[in-house]
Design an enzyme around this catalytic site. Structure first.
Site, PDB file in Angstrom:
ATOM      1  N   GLY A   1       0.840  -1.189   0.000  1.00 30.11           N
ATOM      2  CA  GLY A   1       0.000   0.000   0.000  1.00 30.11           C
ATOM      3  C   GLY A   1       0.874   1.238   0.000  1.00 30.11           C
ATOM      4  O   GLY A   1       2.006   1.204   0.503  1.00 30.11           O
TER       5      GLY A   1
ATOM      6  N   GLN B   1       2.550   9.997   1.509  1.00 26.20           N
ATOM      7  CA  GLN B   1       3.875   9.367   1.512  1.00 26.20           C
ATOM      8  C   GLN B   1       4.731   9.824   0.323  1.00 26.20           C
ATOM      9  O   GLN B   1       5.943   9.616   0.328  1.00 26.20           O
ATOM     10  CB  GLN B   1       3.753   7.831   1.489  1.00 26.20           C
ATOM     11  CG  GLN B   1       3.175   7.273   2.783  1.00 26.20           C
ATOM     12  CD  GLN B   1       3.132   5.760   2.748  1.00 26.20           C
ATOM     13  OE1 GLN B   1       2.191   5.170   2.239  1.00 26.20           O
ATOM     14  NE2 GLN B   1       4.175   5.122   3.263  1.00 26.20           N
TER      15      GLN B   1
ATOM     16  N   CYS C   1       5.924  -0.283   7.145  1.00 24.83           N
ATOM     17  CA  CYS C   1       5.489   0.878   6.370  1.00 24.83           C
ATOM     18  C   CYS C   1       6.666   1.361   5.540  1.00 24.83           C
ATOM     19  O   CYS C   1       7.787   1.416   6.048  1.00 24.83           O
ATOM     20  CB  CYS C   1       5.032   1.977   7.335  1.00 24.83           C
ATOM     21  SG  CYS C   1       4.487   3.475   6.497  1.00 24.83           S
ATOM     22  N   LEU C   2       6.404   1.707   4.287  1.00 26.00           N
ATOM     23  CA  LEU C   2       7.483   2.182   3.408  1.00 26.00           C
ATOM     24  C   LEU C   2       8.083   3.489   3.922  1.00 26.00           C
ATOM     25  O   LEU C   2       9.207   3.834   3.556  1.00 26.00           O
ATOM     26  CB  LEU C   2       6.971   2.352   1.978  1.00 26.00           C
ATOM     27  CG  LEU C   2       6.544   1.055   1.268  1.00 26.00           C
ATOM     28  CD1 LEU C   2       5.954   1.370  -0.095  1.00 26.00           C
ATOM     29  CD2 LEU C   2       7.701   0.080   1.135  1.00 26.00           C
TER      30      LEU C   2
ATOM     31  N   HIS D   1      -4.464   0.761   7.806  1.00 30.43           N
ATOM     32  CA  HIS D   1      -3.145   1.413   7.882  1.00 30.43           C
ATOM     33  C   HIS D   1      -3.080   2.591   6.904  1.00 30.43           C
ATOM     34  O   HIS D   1      -2.655   3.692   7.265  1.00 30.43           O
ATOM     35  CB  HIS D   1      -2.075   0.355   7.567  1.00 30.43           C
ATOM     36  CG  HIS D   1      -0.665   0.851   7.436  1.00 30.43           C
ATOM     37  ND1 HIS D   1       0.361   0.391   8.226  1.00 30.43           N
ATOM     38  CD2 HIS D   1      -0.110   1.752   6.570  1.00 30.43           C
ATOM     39  CE1 HIS D   1       1.491   1.010   7.865  1.00 30.43           C
ATOM     40  NE2 HIS D   1       1.237   1.825   6.854  1.00 30.43           N
ATOM     41  N   GLU D   2      -3.520   2.352   5.663  1.00 25.56           N
ATOM     42  CA  GLU D   2      -3.422   3.408   4.639  1.00 25.56           C
ATOM     43  C   GLU D   2      -4.404   4.542   4.918  1.00 25.56           C
ATOM     44  O   GLU D   2      -4.076   5.715   4.696  1.00 25.56           O
ATOM     45  CB  GLU D   2      -3.661   2.822   3.241  1.00 25.56           C
ATOM     46  CG  GLU D   2      -2.666   1.745   2.808  1.00 25.56           C
ATOM     47  CD  GLU D   2      -1.208   2.158   2.893  1.00 25.56           C
ATOM     48  OE1 GLU D   2      -0.902   3.348   2.747  1.00 25.56           O
ATOM     49  OE2 GLU D   2      -0.361   1.273   3.139  1.00 25.56           O
TER      50      GLU D   2
ATOM     51  N   HIS E   1      -2.920   6.929   7.277  1.00 31.33           N
ATOM     52  CA  HIS E   1      -1.954   7.861   6.667  1.00 31.33           C
ATOM     53  C   HIS E   1      -2.631   9.157   6.219  1.00 31.33           C
ATOM     54  O   HIS E   1      -2.031  10.229   6.272  1.00 31.33           O
ATOM     55  CB  HIS E   1      -1.313   7.227   5.426  1.00 31.33           C
ATOM     56  CG  HIS E   1      -0.072   6.424   5.692  1.00 31.33           C
ATOM     57  ND1 HIS E   1       1.046   6.951   6.280  1.00 31.33           N
ATOM     58  CD2 HIS E   1       0.234   5.129   5.411  1.00 31.33           C
ATOM     59  CE1 HIS E   1       1.987   6.012   6.358  1.00 31.33           C
ATOM     60  NE2 HIS E   1       1.518   4.892   5.843  1.00 31.33           N
TER      61      HIS E   1
HETATM   62 NI    NI Z   1       2.419   3.026   5.717  1.00 33.04          NI
END
Ligand code: NI
Length: 161
Positions: free
Chosen positions: A46, A51, A94-95, A136-137, A140
């Site tokens: 995701g 991000q 998480c990226l 999670h997304e 964000h």
């Molecule tokens: Ni993330």
């Protein structure tokens, strides 16, 4: 298409409340294509707009990561979790926090209302890994990182794995 730079923890973009998308412009569609490319390139499941520094409410995801799964690229615009039940506790990464993972409890089953790439309203039920990813997304888009919800300490992991 192009790979975008992924913002990492400490970047103020990750802590902002994002604005709803009102119009799906060609530029935004291009951004969505870039986000899929960036997500797959980073082996992520995701990637949310903040991000890559865009403070708008949308994210891309594809949680079909098992070997026999068909890819399932999905974009969620202005997502809202309208139903949640049950609990799942598991490891999350998480990226934007490369090299770390942590244990987070999330709802096991959700229903999310969102707009698709044609700006048509949709609802989707999700369980397990997809439900975890969507939660999670969606976080964000409201400036929340999984580390805010982690149980215990963040663990270091080898980012090459
Ligand atoms: Ni993330």
């Amino acid at each position: 298409m192009a790979i975008r730079e992924i913002r990492v923890d400490g970047d103020p973009c990750l802590r902002k409340e994002c604005k709803p998308v009102t119009e799906l412009t060609d530029r935004l569609k291009e951004t969505i294509d870039d986000m899929f490319e960036t997500m797959y390139d980073a082996s992520g499941v995701g990637l949310a707009a903040p991000q890559i520094g865009i403070l708008k409410q949308f994210f891309v995801a594809d949680c079909n990561v098992e070997e026999d799964d068909e890819p399932m690229p999905m974009v969620f615009i202005n997502p809202e979790i309208v139903f949640a039940e049950g609990e799942q506790t598991g490891t999350e990464g998480c990226l934007s926090l490369p090299g770390y993972q942590g244990v987070v409890t999330r709802a096991e089953h959700i229903r999310v209302r969102f707009f698709d790439i044609n700006m048509e309203e949709q609802e989707m039920e999700a369980h397990g890994f997809w439900a975890r990813c969507i939660q999670h997304e969606t976080d964000h888009l409201h400036g929340i990182l999984y580390k805010d919800k982690v149980e215990g300490e963040l663990e270091e992991v080898d980012p090459e794995e």
